[in-house]
Motif scaffolding. Structure first.
Motif, PDB file in Angstrom:
ATOM      1  N   GLY A  94      -7.389  36.842  56.044  1.00 13.23           N
ATOM      2  CA  GLY A  94      -8.020  36.950  57.355  1.00 13.23           C
ATOM      3  C   GLY A  94      -7.832  38.280  58.043  1.00 13.23           C
ATOM      4  N   GLY A  95      -7.582  39.323  57.282  1.00 16.26           N
ATOM      5  CA  GLY A  95      -7.432  40.651  57.875  1.00 16.26           C
ATOM      6  C   GLY A  95      -6.101  40.858  58.560  1.00 16.26           C
ATOM      7  N   SER A  96      -5.225  39.862  58.516  1.00 16.28           N
ATOM      8  CA  SER A  96      -3.922  40.040  59.159  1.00 16.28           C
ATOM      9  C   SER A  96      -3.063  40.954  58.299  1.00 16.28           C
ATOM     10  CB  SER A  96      -3.240  38.687  59.343  1.00 16.28           C
ATOM     11  OG  SER A  96      -2.992  38.097  58.092  1.00 16.28           O
ATOM     12  N   LYS A  97      -2.295  41.787  58.958  1.00 14.58           N
ATOM     13  CA  LYS A  97      -1.474  42.737  58.227  1.00 14.58           C
ATOM     14  C   LYS A  97      -0.209  42.050  57.727  1.00 14.58           C
ATOM     15  CE  LYS A  97       0.344  47.351  58.354  1.00 14.58           C
ATOM     16  NZ  LYS A  97       0.410  48.578  59.082  1.00 14.58           N
ATOM     17  N   LYS A  98      -0.042  42.075  56.430  1.00 16.59           N
ATOM     18  CA  LYS A  98       1.146  41.530  55.794  1.00 16.59           C
ATOM     19  C   LYS A  98       1.692  42.635  54.909  1.00 16.59           C
ATOM     20  CE  LYS A  98       0.006  36.670  55.727  1.00 16.59           C
ATOM     21  NZ  LYS A  98       0.098  35.447  54.964  1.00 16.59           N
ATOM     22  N   GLU A  99       2.649  43.381  55.424  1.00 22.17           N
ATOM     23  CA  GLU A  99       3.191  44.518  54.679  1.00 22.17           C
ATOM     24  C   GLU A  99       3.985  44.056  53.458  1.00 22.17           C
ATOM     25  OE1 GLU A  99       6.032  48.381  55.373  1.00 22.17           O
ATOM     26  OE2 GLU A  99       5.016  47.500  57.090  1.00 22.17           O
TER      27      GLU A  99
ATOM     28  N   ASP B 201      -4.583  46.494  56.435  1.00 19.08           N
ATOM     29  CA  ASP B 201      -5.055  45.114  56.439  1.00 19.08           C
ATOM     30  C   ASP B 201      -5.970  44.875  55.248  1.00 19.08           C
ATOM     31  OD1 ASP B 201      -3.761  44.934  58.829  1.00 19.08           O
ATOM     32  OD2 ASP B 201      -5.557  44.956  60.056  1.00 19.08           O
ATOM     33  N   VAL B 202      -5.863  43.694  54.647  1.00 17.15           N
ATOM     34  CA  VAL B 202      -6.757  43.306  53.550  1.00 17.15           C
ATOM     35  C   VAL B 202      -7.294  41.909  53.831  1.00 17.15           C
ATOM     36  CG1 VAL B 202      -5.633  44.781  51.841  1.00 17.15           C
ATOM     37  CG2 VAL B 202      -4.860  42.431  52.109  1.00 17.15           C
ATOM     38  N   ALA B 203      -8.431  41.587  53.226  1.00 15.11           N
ATOM     39  CA  ALA B 203      -9.091  40.304  53.489  1.00 15.11           C
ATOM     40  C   ALA B 203      -8.541  39.168  52.631  1.00 15.11           C
ATOM     41  CB  ALA B 203     -10.591  40.429  53.263  1.00 15.11           C
ATOM     42  N   ALA B 204      -8.226  39.448  51.352  1.00 15.73           N
ATOM     43  CA  ALA B 204      -7.809  38.374  50.451  1.00 15.73           C
ATOM     44  C   ALA B 204      -7.067  38.944  49.248  1.00 15.73           C
ATOM     45  CB  ALA B 204      -9.030  37.587  49.980  1.00 15.73           C
ATOM     46  N   VAL B 205      -6.371  38.038  48.542  1.00 18.63           N
ATOM     47  CA  VAL B 205      -5.693  38.389  47.293  1.00 18.63           C
ATOM     48  C   VAL B 205      -6.003  37.299  46.267  1.00 18.63           C
ATOM     49  CG1 VAL B 205      -3.826  39.688  48.379  1.00 18.63           C
ATOM     50  CG2 VAL B 205      -3.541  37.244  47.989  1.00 18.63           C
ATOM     51  N   LYS B 206      -5.871  37.644  44.984  1.00 19.73           N
ATOM     52  CA  LYS B 206      -6.051  36.626  43.947  1.00 19.73           C
ATOM     53  C   LYS B 206      -5.299  37.026  42.693  1.00 19.73           C
ATOM     54  CE  LYS B 206     -10.193  38.013  41.379  1.00 19.73           C
ATOM     55  NZ  LYS B 206     -11.502  37.615  40.887  1.00 19.73           N
TER      56      LYS B 206
ATOM     57  N   TYR C 137      -2.902  39.179  26.656  1.00 17.18           N
ATOM     58  CA  TYR C 137      -3.531  38.586  27.835  1.00 17.18           C
ATOM     59  C   TYR C 137      -2.978  39.344  29.039  1.00 17.18           C
ATOM     60  CZ  TYR C 137      -5.077  34.682  24.949  1.00 17.18           C
ATOM     61  OH  TYR C 137      -5.692  33.907  23.997  1.00 17.18           O
ATOM     62  N   ARG C 138      -3.833  39.627  30.009  1.00 10.56           N
ATOM     63  CA  ARG C 138      -3.399  40.393  31.180  1.00 10.56           C
ATOM     64  C   ARG C 138      -3.499  39.530  32.429  1.00 10.56           C
ATOM     65  NH1 ARG C 138      -2.836  45.505  29.516  1.00 10.56           N
ATOM     66  NH2 ARG C 138      -3.854  46.083  27.601  1.00 10.56           N
ATOM     67  N   VAL C 139      -2.348  39.324  33.080  1.00  7.83           N
ATOM     68  CA  VAL C 139      -2.313  38.618  34.356  1.00  7.83           C
ATOM     69  C   VAL C 139      -2.456  39.692  35.426  1.00  7.83           C
ATOM     70  CG1 VAL C 139      -0.936  37.197  35.903  1.00  7.83           C
ATOM     71  CG2 VAL C 139      -0.817  36.829  33.431  1.00  7.83           C
ATOM     72  N   GLY C 140      -3.554  39.628  36.168  1.00  8.26           N
ATOM     73  CA  GLY C 140      -3.835  40.662  37.153  1.00  8.26           C
ATOM     74  C   GLY C 140      -3.698  40.170  38.576  1.00  8.26           C
ATOM     75  N   PHE C 141      -3.223  41.052  39.448  1.00  8.71           N
ATOM     76  CA  PHE C 141      -3.174  40.779  40.877  1.00  8.71           C
ATOM     77  C   PHE C 141      -4.227  41.660  41.537  1.00  8.71           C
ATOM     78  CE2 PHE C 141      -1.610  41.474  45.215  1.00  8.71           C
ATOM     79  CZ  PHE C 141      -1.497  40.170  45.637  1.00  8.71           C
ATOM     80  N   TYR C 142      -5.134  41.025  42.282  1.00  7.41           N
ATOM     81  CA  TYR C 142      -6.279  41.712  42.871  1.00  7.41           C
ATOM     82  C   TYR C 142      -6.217  41.640  44.392  1.00  7.41           C
ATOM     83  CZ  TYR C 142      -8.337  41.235  38.196  1.00  7.41           C
ATOM     84  OH  TYR C 142      -8.579  41.295  36.853  1.00  7.41           O
ATOM     85  N   ILE C 143      -6.725  42.665  45.040  1.00  7.29           N
ATOM     86  CA  ILE C 143      -6.825  42.698  46.497  1.00  7.29           C
ATOM     87  C   ILE C 143      -8.281  42.917  46.874  1.00  7.29           C
ATOM     88  CG2 ILE C 143      -6.269  44.039  48.571  1.00  7.29           C
ATOM     89  CD1 ILE C 143      -3.537  44.565  47.436  1.00  7.29           C
ATOM     90  N   LYS C 144      -8.746  42.166  47.864  1.00  4.91           N
ATOM     91  CA  LYS C 144     -10.087  42.357  48.430  1.00  4.91           C
ATOM     92  C   LYS C 144      -9.871  43.108  49.746  1.00  4.91           C
ATOM     93  CE  LYS C 144     -13.820  39.433  48.567  1.00  4.91           C
ATOM     94  NZ  LYS C 144     -14.544  38.202  48.931  1.00  4.91           N
ATOM     95  N   PRO C 145     -10.316  44.373  49.819  1.00  2.09           N
ATOM     96  CA  PRO C 145     -10.041  45.189  51.007  1.00  2.09           C
ATOM     97  C   PRO C 145     -10.630  44.629  52.305  1.00  2.09           C
ATOM     98  CG  PRO C 145     -10.969  46.525  49.247  1.00  2.09           C
ATOM     99  CD  PRO C 145     -11.035  45.112  48.801  1.00  2.09           C
ATOM    100  N   SER C 146     -11.846  44.125  52.242  1.00  2.00           N
ATOM    101  CA  SER C 146     -12.481  43.562  53.439  1.00  2.00           C
ATOM    102  C   SER C 146     -13.560  42.577  53.000  1.00  2.00           C
ATOM    103  CB  SER C 146     -13.085  44.668  54.304  1.00  2.00           C
ATOM    104  OG  SER C 146     -14.055  45.390  53.576  1.00  2.00           O
TER     105      SER C 146
END
Length: 183
Positions: A133-138, A109-114, A157-166
């Motif tokens: 929202g902490g919901s699991k989205k595999e 589970d992760v809290a957010a992405v950007k 230029y670098r387009v990055g995908f980030y994950i916020k663990p909690s």
């Protein structure tokens, strides 16, 4: 009697120096590069194997304190669109684009992405984020809305995908796509 103390000190210091030289030969500090950038902490060569800090492996690193280290690194694919056309290189100037990110094998589970863009000078501009929202989205898709970005200078230029663990933690870069801006 004095010469015995001197001889004993010489033997002790010789053994200590030899041990330090042996330890240095076994645990050799090495310089490590990943994708053309030098890893700041470097690594160690021990018994012919290279070891690097876990955070440098990429992904989200968590340590539970009991001896378990986890690295979360889902498969992430980033596709860039200009209208309906896929692109990779651009000319310097403003451009209307959107980013489509496909994520699979997200096992926790992760809290957010950007999505964010880093210019050649290192300035980061957040494009779009979404709380999960902490919901699991595999497996999921994360499309951004169409936006205008100014590629002011030539370069990478670098387009990055980030994950916020909690909640309460920082975003962690898990994947990036490079756009080259040409004069």
């Amino acid at each position: 009697m004095r010469w015995k103390k001197i001889a004993l000190c010489m033997v002790v210091f010789s053994l200590m120096g030899g041990s330090l030289l042996f330890a240095d030969a076994v645990n050799q500090k090495i310089r490590v590069w990943s994708n053309g950038k030098e890893i700041s902490d470097g690594g160690y060569l021990i018994d012919g194997k290279a070891y690097i800090p876990a955070r440098e492996a990429g992904g989200i690193v968590s340590w539970d304190g009991s001896g378990k280290l986890s690295i979360l690194r889902p498969n992430v694919h980033i596709v860039l669109f200009k209208g309906d056309n896929v692109f990779g290189n651009v000319n310097v100037g403003k451009l209307k684009i959107k980013v489509l990110t496909q994520v699979d094998s997200l096992t926790e589970d992760v809290a957010a992405v950007k999505v964010a863009i880093t210019d050649p000078s290192g300035n980061v501009k957040d494009i779009q984020s979404q709380e999960l929202g902490g919901s699991k989205k595999e497996d999921f898709w994360f499309p951004t809305s169409e936006f205008t970005y100014d590629f002011k200078d030539s370069g990478k230029y670098r387009v990055g995908f980030y994950i916020k663990p909690s909640k309460g933690t920082d975003y962690v870069l898990v994947s990036e796509k490079v756009i080259t801006a040409l004069d």
